[in-house]
Scaffold this motif. Sequence first.
Motif, PDB file in Angstrom:
ATOM      1  N   PHE A 237      41.897  -5.400  74.609  1.00  0.00           N
ATOM      2  CA  PHE A 237      42.984  -4.434  74.713  1.00  0.00           C
ATOM      3  C   PHE A 237      42.885  -3.755  76.076  1.00  0.00           C
ATOM      4  O   PHE A 237      42.451  -2.617  76.208  1.00  0.00           O
ATOM      5  CB  PHE A 237      42.912  -3.429  73.566  1.00  0.00           C
ATOM      6  N   ARG A 238      43.292  -4.492  77.079  1.00  0.00           N
ATOM      7  CA  ARG A 238      43.205  -4.051  78.464  1.00  0.00           C
ATOM      8  C   ARG A 238      44.369  -3.120  78.795  1.00  0.00           C
ATOM      9  O   ARG A 238      45.293  -2.960  77.986  1.00  0.00           O
ATOM     10  CB  ARG A 238      43.236  -5.273  79.366  1.00  0.00           C
TER      11      ARG A 238
ATOM     12  N   TRP B  67      48.531  -3.714  77.893  1.00  0.00           N
ATOM     13  CA  TRP B  67      48.735  -4.863  77.021  1.00  0.00           C
ATOM     14  C   TRP B  67      49.965  -4.681  76.134  1.00  0.00           C
ATOM     15  O   TRP B  67      50.641  -5.647  75.778  1.00  0.00           O
ATOM     16  CB  TRP B  67      47.499  -5.126  76.148  1.00  0.00           C
TER      17      TRP B  67
ATOM     18  N   ASP C 201      53.169  -5.816  77.885  1.00  0.00           N
ATOM     19  CA  ASP C 201      53.218  -7.273  77.986  1.00  0.00           C
ATOM     20  C   ASP C 201      53.600  -7.894  76.643  1.00  0.00           C
ATOM     21  O   ASP C 201      54.327  -8.895  76.595  1.00  0.00           O
ATOM     22  CB  ASP C 201      51.875  -7.815  78.472  1.00  0.00           C
TER      23      ASP C 201
ATOM     24  N   ASP D  44      45.755 -12.324  81.949  1.00  0.00           N
ATOM     25  CA  ASP D  44      45.396 -13.105  80.775  1.00  0.00           C
ATOM     26  C   ASP D  44      46.679 -13.749  80.269  1.00  0.00           C
ATOM     27  O   ASP D  44      47.747 -13.580  80.849  1.00  0.00           O
ATOM     28  CB  ASP D  44      44.706 -12.255  79.697  1.00  0.00           C
TER      29      ASP D  44
ATOM     30  N   LEU E 264      48.615 -13.163  77.833  1.00  0.00           N
ATOM     31  CA  LEU E 264      49.686 -12.248  77.439  1.00  0.00           C
ATOM     32  C   LEU E 264      50.381 -11.653  78.654  1.00  0.00           C
ATOM     33  O   LEU E 264      51.607 -11.493  78.672  1.00  0.00           O
ATOM     34  CB  LEU E 264      49.115 -11.136  76.550  1.00  0.00           C
ATOM     35  N   ALA E 265      49.613 -11.364  79.694  1.00  0.00           N
ATOM     36  CA  ALA E 265      50.183 -10.782  80.908  1.00  0.00           C
ATOM     37  C   ALA E 265      51.198 -11.711  81.552  1.00  0.00           C
ATOM     38  O   ALA E 265      52.132 -11.257  82.222  1.00  0.00           O
ATOM     39  CB  ALA E 265      49.077 -10.450  81.907  1.00  0.00           C
TER      40      ALA E 265
END
Length: 257
Positions: free
Chosen positions: A8-9, A12, A15, A100, A102-103
């Motif tokens: 969980f950056r 997130w 995104d 990542d 998701l990004a």
Amino acid sequence: MHEGKKIFRPAWKIDLFYAVCSALFTKLGLALVIIGTIYLASLLVPSSLSAAVAGLPLWVQVVVAIILSDLGFYAVHRLFHKIPWLWKFHAIHHSIETLDWLAGHRVHPVDQILTKGASLVPVFALGFSDSAIVIYSMIYVWQSLLLHSNVSVNLGPLRYVLALPQFHHWHHADHPEAHDKNFAGQLAFLDFIFGTHHLPGRTLPERYGTSTPVPSDYTGQLLFPFKTDQSEQPITESLGHADVGPIVGDLDRMTVR
């Protein structure tokens, strides 16, 4: 590839919102591009050419479709970096500071429709078989997710032929020597041919992002390309909240092996 990466950056949530909501607008736009391409192709492309393409062995069709598609992607992608008003759309994607899978969904719908549309035009215009288009599409989606992922893929010399995560991570790098490099989406050798490759050994970028002042919220990012009054200072990603103000710092920086 990067140690200590958080699931969980920062940012997130925004995104995820792009992956769920913007995809609807993008799919509608691309559907119109495909319909328009098929219609115009029926008027302009000789039936003999379409029949010849459809008659090629399946694996040849897939290879040719990937090459033609990525040539279109490369050309339009490069224009998005060179033309200022197009860059304002593409800067949304380059505002990613932690890469990542998701990004990779953080793309303005206009950017996605034009760039991906350019790659789909030759695929649907030249008469490739349905099976070839399905296989091509599966490879395209899989590779798009792979390029942004935080995984190490070592294919030896093939990294100079195929676009892999290290290749695309350098495209997103906030390093002067990497600006406007590695435009291809599937075939890295296109950048070698056109002199835009940057693949320094096995190293990875230490920083990602852009100095363009992209807002941190979803609505602000959608409207950003249409605004003329922009701040001089870049806006960083908010820490885990897509709708709050920027947080300045290095909390999401990852160390490189």
